[in-house]
Design a protein around this motif. Structure first.
Motif, PDB file in Angstrom:
ATOM      1  N   ARG A 156       0.837  -1.205   0.000  1.00 25.79           N
ATOM      2  CA  ARG A 156       0.000   0.000   0.000  1.00 25.79           C
ATOM      3  C   ARG A 156       0.876   1.261   0.000  1.00 25.79           C
ATOM      4  NH1 ARG A 156      -4.092   0.795  -1.928  1.00 25.79           N
ATOM      5  NH2 ARG A 156      -4.743   2.363  -0.453  1.00 25.79           N
ATOM      6  N   MET A 157       2.004   1.212   0.715  1.00 26.73           N
ATOM      7  CA  MET A 157       2.914   2.358   0.753  1.00 26.73           C
ATOM      8  C   MET A 157       3.480   2.645  -0.637  1.00 26.73           C
ATOM      9  SD  MET A 157       6.564   2.711   2.686  1.00 26.73           S
ATOM     10  CE  MET A 157       7.307   1.591   1.510  1.00 26.73           C
ATOM     11  N   PHE A 158       3.933   1.599  -1.323  1.00 26.88           N
ATOM     12  CA  PHE A 158       4.457   1.777  -2.682  1.00 26.88           C
ATOM     13  C   PHE A 158       3.384   2.333  -3.612  1.00 26.88           C
ATOM     14  CE2 PHE A 158       7.661  -1.467  -1.430  1.00 26.88           C
ATOM     15  CZ  PHE A 158       8.784  -0.747  -1.741  1.00 26.88           C
ATOM     16  N   GLU A 159       2.205   1.738  -3.548  1.00 25.13           N
ATOM     17  CA  GLU A 159       1.138   2.151  -4.459  1.00 25.13           C
ATOM     18  C   GLU A 159       0.676   3.576  -4.166  1.00 25.13           C
ATOM     19  OE1 GLU A 159      -2.476  -0.002  -6.670  1.00 25.13           O
ATOM     20  OE2 GLU A 159      -2.394  -0.324  -4.507  1.00 25.13           O
ATOM     21  N   ALA A 160       0.531   3.923  -2.902  1.00 19.87           N
ATOM     22  CA  ALA A 160       0.068   5.275  -2.538  1.00 19.87           C
ATOM     23  C   ALA A 160       1.028   6.345  -3.056  1.00 19.87           C
ATOM     24  CB  ALA A 160      -0.092   5.386  -1.025  1.00 19.87           C
ATOM     25  N   ARG A 161       2.317   6.066  -2.965  1.00 16.20           N
ATOM     26  CA  ARG A 161       3.312   7.031  -3.439  1.00 16.20           C
ATOM     27  C   ARG A 161       3.144   7.318  -4.932  1.00 16.20           C
ATOM     28  NH1 ARG A 161       9.443   6.126  -1.931  1.00 16.20           N
ATOM     29  NH2 ARG A 161       8.376   4.358  -1.041  1.00 16.20           N
ATOM     30  N   PHE A 200      11.191   5.046 -10.121  1.00 18.64           N
ATOM     31  CA  PHE A 200      10.405   3.841 -10.360  1.00 18.64           C
ATOM     32  C   PHE A 200      11.268   2.597 -10.195  1.00 18.64           C
ATOM     33  CE2 PHE A 200       9.044   0.468 -13.235  1.00 18.64           C
ATOM     34  CZ  PHE A 200       7.757   0.240 -12.771  1.00 18.64           C
ATOM     35  N   ARG A 201      12.450   2.599 -10.784  1.00 19.62           N
ATOM     36  CA  ARG A 201      13.342   1.444 -10.685  1.00 19.62           C
ATOM     37  C   ARG A 201      13.753   1.181  -9.234  1.00 19.62           C
ATOM     38  NH1 ARG A 201      11.902  -1.158 -14.825  1.00 19.62           N
ATOM     39  NH2 ARG A 201      12.553  -0.323 -16.807  1.00 19.62           N
ATOM     40  N   ARG A 202      14.001   2.243  -8.476  1.00 20.35           N
ATOM     41  CA  ARG A 202      14.350   2.093  -7.063  1.00 20.35           C
ATOM     42  C   ARG A 202      13.211   1.414  -6.306  1.00 20.35           C
ATOM     43  NH1 ARG A 202      13.957   7.258  -5.058  1.00 20.35           N
ATOM     44  NH2 ARG A 202      11.827   6.644  -4.600  1.00 20.35           N
ATOM     45  N   ASP A 203      11.996   1.918  -6.476  1.00 18.83           N
ATOM     46  CA  ASP A 203      10.847   1.325  -5.794  1.00 18.83           C
ATOM     47  C   ASP A 203      10.570  -0.090  -6.295  1.00 18.83           C
ATOM     48  OD1 ASP A 203      10.561   3.576  -4.281  1.00 18.83           O
ATOM     49  OD2 ASP A 203       8.631   4.179  -5.124  1.00 18.83           O
ATOM     50  N   GLN A 204      10.760  -0.307  -7.575  1.00 15.17           N
ATOM     51  CA  GLN A 204      10.553  -1.635  -8.147  1.00 15.17           C
ATOM     52  C   GLN A 204      11.536  -2.639  -7.529  1.00 15.17           C
ATOM     53  OE1 GLN A 204      11.657  -2.074 -12.301  1.00 15.17           O
ATOM     54  NE2 GLN A 204       9.848  -3.335 -12.672  1.00 15.17           N
ATOM     55  N   MET A 205      12.789  -2.257  -7.400  1.00 16.78           N
ATOM     56  CA  MET A 205      13.789  -3.143  -6.796  1.00 16.78           C
ATOM     57  C   MET A 205      13.481  -3.406  -5.326  1.00 16.78           C
ATOM     58  SD  MET A 205      15.771  -4.187  -9.116  1.00 16.78           S
ATOM     59  CE  MET A 205      16.985  -4.955  -8.097  1.00 16.78           C
TER      60      MET A 205
END
Length: 126
Positions: free
Chosen positions: A74-79, A97-102
């Motif tokens: 939820r934290m990733f998606e909300a951001r 995006f790549r940072r969050d994806q990793m």
């Protein structure tokens, strides 16, 4: 008709290319990561149970892992959902995006093994 479709579809294939939308890409990554996470968690927990663990720790690990992954996703998606329509297609967001994806995939793949290993370690001392 094609122009109306193109305006309403964030991933239109009318022009032969997909429109960039970081929000959609992150949502897709979260959905796939949850599937992988769930499959790994089941595999790891069943493996711990078959290894002869008679304690309730594998079940506790399962509950903790489910409780841990949902708020993280939820934290990733909300951001990413906070991004405006104009910014959603901005190539400048690629590194974020790549940072969050990793981070997301590291959690999805690593967390089941790490916590189940921790619970097995605790069980070996009990």
């Amino acid at each position: 008709m094609a122009k109306a479709f193109d305006r309403n579809d964030a991933h239109s294939h009318v022009s032969g290319t997909r429109k960039l939308d970081w929000r959609k890409r992150m949502s897709d990554n979260i959905a796939y990561a949850l599937l992988v996470y769930t499959a790994l968690q089941i595999f790891v927990t069943v493996g711990a149970l078959k290894a002869g663990s008679t304690s309730l720790l594998p079940y506790l690990a399962l509950i903790v892992l489910v409780a841990a992954i949902i708020p993280a996703c939820r934290m990733f998606e909300a951001r990413w959902l906070q991004i405006s329509d104009e910014s959603a297609a901005d190539p400048e967001f690629r590194s974020a995006f790549r940072r969050d994806q990793m981070m997301l995939w590291t959690l999805a793949i690593g967390l089941p093994f790490a916590l189940t290993g921790l619970f097995k370690l605790i069980a070996s001392f009990a």
